[in-house]
Design a protein around this motif. Sequence first.
Motif, PDB file in Angstrom:
ATOM      1  N   SER A  46      -5.203   2.657  -2.832  1.00 22.36           N
ATOM      2  CA  SER A  46      -3.827   2.953  -3.249  1.00 22.36           C
ATOM      3  C   SER A  46      -3.534   2.350  -4.621  1.00 22.36           C
ATOM      4  N   ALA A  47      -4.035   1.145  -4.880  1.00 18.18           N
ATOM      5  CA  ALA A  47      -3.809   0.503  -6.172  1.00 18.18           C
ATOM      6  C   ALA A  47      -4.486   1.290  -7.292  1.00 18.18           C
ATOM      7  N   LYS A  48      -5.687   1.770  -7.049  1.00 16.82           N
ATOM      8  CA  LYS A  48      -6.402   2.551  -8.062  1.00 16.82           C
ATOM      9  C   LYS A  48      -5.653   3.839  -8.387  1.00 16.82           C
ATOM     10  N   ALA A  49      -5.187   4.546  -7.349  1.00 15.24           N
ATOM     11  CA  ALA A  49      -4.459   5.801  -7.570  1.00 15.24           C
ATOM     12  C   ALA A  49      -3.147   5.549  -8.309  1.00 15.24           C
ATOM     13  N   ALA A  50      -2.453   4.488  -7.936  1.00 13.35           N
ATOM     14  CA  ALA A  50      -1.190   4.173  -8.612  1.00 13.35           C
ATOM     15  C   ALA A  50      -1.440   3.830 -10.073  1.00 13.35           C
ATOM     16  N   ARG A  51      -2.426   2.996 -10.328  1.00 16.66           N
ATOM     17  CA  ARG A  51      -2.703   2.586 -11.704  1.00 16.66           C
ATOM     18  C   ARG A  51      -3.095   3.782 -12.559  1.00 16.66           C
ATOM     19  N   LEU A 103       5.900  10.222  -7.280  1.00 14.13           N
ATOM     20  CA  LEU A 103       7.138  10.082  -8.041  1.00 14.13           C
ATOM     21  C   LEU A 103       6.890  10.213  -9.536  1.00 14.13           C
ATOM     22  N   LEU A 104       5.812   9.629 -10.017  1.00 16.89           N
ATOM     23  CA  LEU A 104       5.493   9.725 -11.439  1.00 16.89           C
ATOM     24  C   LEU A 104       5.090  11.141 -11.829  1.00 16.89           C
ATOM     25  N   GLY A 105       4.625  11.912 -10.852  1.00 17.49           N
ATOM     26  CA  GLY A 105       4.267  13.304 -11.090  1.00 17.49           C
ATOM     27  C   GLY A 105       5.438  14.257 -10.984  1.00 17.49           C
ATOM     28  N   GLY A 106       6.640  13.719 -10.714  1.00 18.56           N
ATOM     29  CA  GLY A 106       7.835  14.558 -10.680  1.00 18.56           C
ATOM     30  C   GLY A 106       8.375  14.886  -9.307  1.00 18.56           C
ATOM     31  N   ALA A 107       7.710  14.434  -8.247  1.00 19.22           N
ATOM     32  CA  ALA A 107       8.187  14.736  -6.891  1.00 19.22           C
ATOM     33  C   ALA A 107       9.484  13.983  -6.589  1.00 19.22           C
ATOM     34  N   THR A 108      10.257  14.553  -5.718  1.00 18.01           N
ATOM     35  CA  THR A 108      11.468  13.893  -5.233  1.00 18.01           C
ATOM     36  C   THR A 108      11.125  13.110  -3.974  1.00 18.01           C
ATOM     37  N   LEU A 109      12.037  12.237  -3.568  1.00 16.31           N
ATOM     38  CA  LEU A 109      11.848  11.495  -2.322  1.00 16.31           C
ATOM     39  C   LEU A 109      11.712  12.458  -1.147  1.00 16.31           C
ATOM     40  N   ALA A 110      12.512  13.507  -1.140  1.00  9.44           N
ATOM     41  CA  ALA A 110      12.458  14.483  -0.049  1.00  9.44           C
ATOM     42  C   ALA A 110      11.115  15.202  -0.015  1.00  9.44           C
ATOM     43  N   VAL A 127       0.849  -1.196   0.000  1.00  9.62           N
ATOM     44  CA  VAL A 127       0.000   0.000   0.000  1.00  9.62           C
ATOM     45  C   VAL A 127       0.887   1.249   0.000  1.00  9.62           C
ATOM     46  N   ALA A 128       1.903   1.269   0.837  1.00 12.12           N
ATOM     47  CA  ALA A 128       2.807   2.426   0.870  1.00 12.12           C
ATOM     48  C   ALA A 128       3.482   2.623  -0.488  1.00 12.12           C
ATOM     49  N   GLU A 129       3.945   1.542  -1.103  1.00  9.42           N
ATOM     50  CA  GLU A 129       4.570   1.645  -2.427  1.00  9.42           C
ATOM     51  C   GLU A 129       3.615   2.242  -3.453  1.00  9.42           C
ATOM     52  N   GLN A 130       2.360   1.789  -3.422  1.00 14.78           N
ATOM     53  CA  GLN A 130       1.385   2.302  -4.385  1.00 14.78           C
ATOM     54  C   GLN A 130       1.110   3.784  -4.125  1.00 14.78           C
ATOM     55  N   ARG A 131       1.116   4.191  -2.879  1.00 15.10           N
ATOM     56  CA  ARG A 131       0.864   5.604  -2.560  1.00 15.10           C
ATOM     57  C   ARG A 131       2.016   6.495  -3.000  1.00 15.10           C
ATOM     58  N   GLY A 180       8.708  12.829   1.470  1.00  7.86           N
ATOM     59  CA  GLY A 180       9.050  12.759   2.891  1.00  7.86           C
ATOM     60  C   GLY A 180       8.638  11.450   3.537  1.00  7.86           C
ATOM     61  N   ASP A 181       8.228  11.554   4.780  1.00  2.15           N
ATOM     62  CA  ASP A 181       7.924  10.352   5.565  1.00  2.15           C
ATOM     63  C   ASP A 181       6.422  10.095   5.698  1.00  2.15           C
ATOM     64  N   ARG A 182       5.626  10.689   4.860  1.00  6.01           N
ATOM     65  CA  ARG A 182       4.168  10.579   5.006  1.00  6.01           C
ATOM     66  C   ARG A 182       3.636   9.154   4.905  1.00  6.01           C
ATOM     67  N   TYR A 183       4.413   8.242   4.284  1.00  2.00           N
ATOM     68  CA  TYR A 183       3.953   6.855   4.155  1.00  2.00           C
ATOM     69  C   TYR A 183       4.779   5.888   4.997  1.00  2.00           C
ATOM     70  N   ASP A 184       5.527   6.420   5.933  1.00  2.00           N
ATOM     71  CA  ASP A 184       6.259   5.575   6.878  1.00  2.00           C
ATOM     72  C   ASP A 184       5.281   5.025   7.907  1.00  2.00           C
ATOM     73  N   GLY A 185       5.587   3.867   8.444  1.00  2.00           N
ATOM     74  CA  GLY A 185       4.740   3.282   9.482  1.00  2.00           C
ATOM     75  C   GLY A 185       3.494   2.643   8.908  1.00  2.00           C
ATOM     76  N   GLY A 186       2.484   2.537   9.736  1.00  3.02           N
ATOM     77  CA  GLY A 186       1.240   1.890   9.334  1.00  3.02           C
ATOM     78  C   GLY A 186       0.379   2.788   8.465  1.00  3.02           C
ATOM     79  N   VAL A 187      -0.021   2.282   7.298  1.00  6.22           N
ATOM     80  CA  VAL A 187      -0.859   3.060   6.381  1.00  6.22           C
ATOM     81  C   VAL A 187      -2.172   2.350   6.053  1.00  6.22           C
ATOM     82  N   LEU A 188      -2.452   1.237   6.755  1.00  9.77           N
ATOM     83  CA  LEU A 188      -3.643   0.448   6.430  1.00  9.77           C
ATOM     84  C   LEU A 188      -4.921   0.917   7.105  1.00  9.77           C
ATOM     85  N   GLY A 189      -4.795   1.551   8.250  1.00  8.92           N
ATOM     86  CA  GLY A 189      -5.991   1.959   8.971  1.00  8.92           C
ATOM     87  C   GLY A 189      -6.799   0.760   9.430  1.00  8.92           C
TER      88      GLY A 189
END
Length: 188
Positions: free
Chosen positions: A83-88, A54-61, A45-49, A64-73
Amino acid sequence: MDVLDLHRQALAEFDRTVHSVGADQWDNPTPCTEWTVRDLVNHLVAEQRWAPHLLGGATLAEVGDRYDGGVLGEDPVRAWEESAKAAREAWTHEGTIEGRVRLSFGEVDASLYCWQMTGDLAVHAWDLAMGIGAPQPIEDDLAEVLVRVVGPIVESSTTPGILAPPVEVPATASAPDRLVALMGRVPR
């Protein structure tokens, strides 16, 4: 076969497997020795988010850390679906696959990133299936292409600790078994 078609196929394989997780299986171990089923799905899920940024041009910085830790809720399956829909959608946006992305090891063609994400989806679908006792989900045609395309990338990887060393399998092993062995898993 086109990388975007293969990405769609691998995404669907992982999706089917996520939808097979029983309510009592989220804490099951997986072949990824440090991860439970929940941890594995959280990783995907974090990878898909990350992908739309990244595909829109953002850098890793910038991400940031917005997808670190638990992202499942509270609803891991829904988190995966969203997350899969947004990534696709990001992957299939016109011109995206011809672009460039900035990853931890430098700027690369988006198509290389897509190959990596496709391989990760396929192998982690296998990990997830093994964790819940489901049938091996990787289709032969996808595995054959991934062994051929991702194999050299894995073999040339200079980042220790990212992947377990490949496992030897007989030349007669199925394509899915050769793929997961390439990624350091013992086929079952």
